[in-house]
Design an enzyme around this catalytic site. Sequence first.
Site, PDB file in Angstrom:
ATOM      1  N   LYS A 119      -1.100 -21.041  33.832  1.00  0.00           N
ATOM      2  CA  LYS A 119      -1.165 -19.596  34.043  1.00  0.00           C
ATOM      3  C   LYS A 119      -0.515 -18.837  32.897  1.00  0.00           C
ATOM      4  O   LYS A 119       0.311 -19.350  32.151  1.00  0.00           O
ATOM      5  CB  LYS A 119      -0.484 -19.224  35.374  1.00  0.00           C
ATOM      6  CG  LYS A 119      -1.171 -19.810  36.612  1.00  0.00           C
ATOM      7  CD  LYS A 119      -2.334 -18.964  37.071  1.00  0.00           C
ATOM      8  CE  LYS A 119      -3.177 -19.595  38.148  1.00  0.00           C
ATOM      9  NZ  LYS A 119      -2.677 -19.567  39.484  1.00  0.00           N
ATOM     10  N   ARG A 154      -1.332 -27.318  42.719  1.00  0.00           N
ATOM     11  CA  ARG A 154      -2.705 -27.375  42.193  1.00  0.00           C
ATOM     12  C   ARG A 154      -2.579 -27.329  40.667  1.00  0.00           C
ATOM     13  O   ARG A 154      -2.004 -26.387  40.121  1.00  0.00           O
ATOM     14  CB  ARG A 154      -3.516 -26.190  42.722  1.00  0.00           C
ATOM     15  CG  ARG A 154      -4.946 -26.201  42.268  1.00  0.00           C
ATOM     16  CD  ARG A 154      -5.809 -25.095  42.894  1.00  0.00           C
ATOM     17  NE  ARG A 154      -5.129 -23.837  43.088  1.00  0.00           N
ATOM     18  CZ  ARG A 154      -4.988 -23.236  44.268  1.00  0.00           C
ATOM     19  NH1 ARG A 154      -5.438 -23.781  45.360  1.00  0.00           N
ATOM     20  NH2 ARG A 154      -4.375 -22.077  44.347  1.00  0.00           N
TER      21      ARG A 154
END
Length: 181
Positions: A119, A154
């Site tokens: 991210k 994840r």
Amino acid sequence: MINDVTGGQQDPNMFPTAALLGVPYCLMHFRGDLATMTQAANTTYSCVWGEVGDALRQRAQQAVQAGVLPWNLILDPGLGFSKTSEGNAQLLGNLQNMRREMLRGVWGRMPLLVGPSRKRFIGKLTGRHVPAERDLGTAAACVAAVAQGADIVRVHNVLVVAEALRVADGVFRGTWPIFDD
């Protein structure tokens, strides 16, 4: 498994469909929609972990009222969705507070899934601007998530993160892998 990045907010049939199918349902925190989630109205919080936890609890209650079995719910605080980079880091560092203060009772016992993989906030913390170069930062974020009580992560690079999480599980949860010395 249903992985709903909108937490049931974009499709009025999502909760009834999840209830009918009887499959695990990952309910993620999300504000706005894909076009507006980065706007200040959707990324501004007075206390990011408190507001995210409160919203997750409310959505989980609505899902259960619609017939989703509580043991099929997985809660995802939505790193990278409707949060600033600073907000993502604050949320990740306060998952225990979120669970303890905002997800009391049955809601706090639901599995917590965190998806920090590659991210933007990791790039801002590490200086890595290419997402594929953020795997070590992702591993660190996953260790932080486990330290804060996350149950599921994840990720993209399973090999790197799995090794880091074996160590994290040993340290923070007292679980030892099956490898012999």
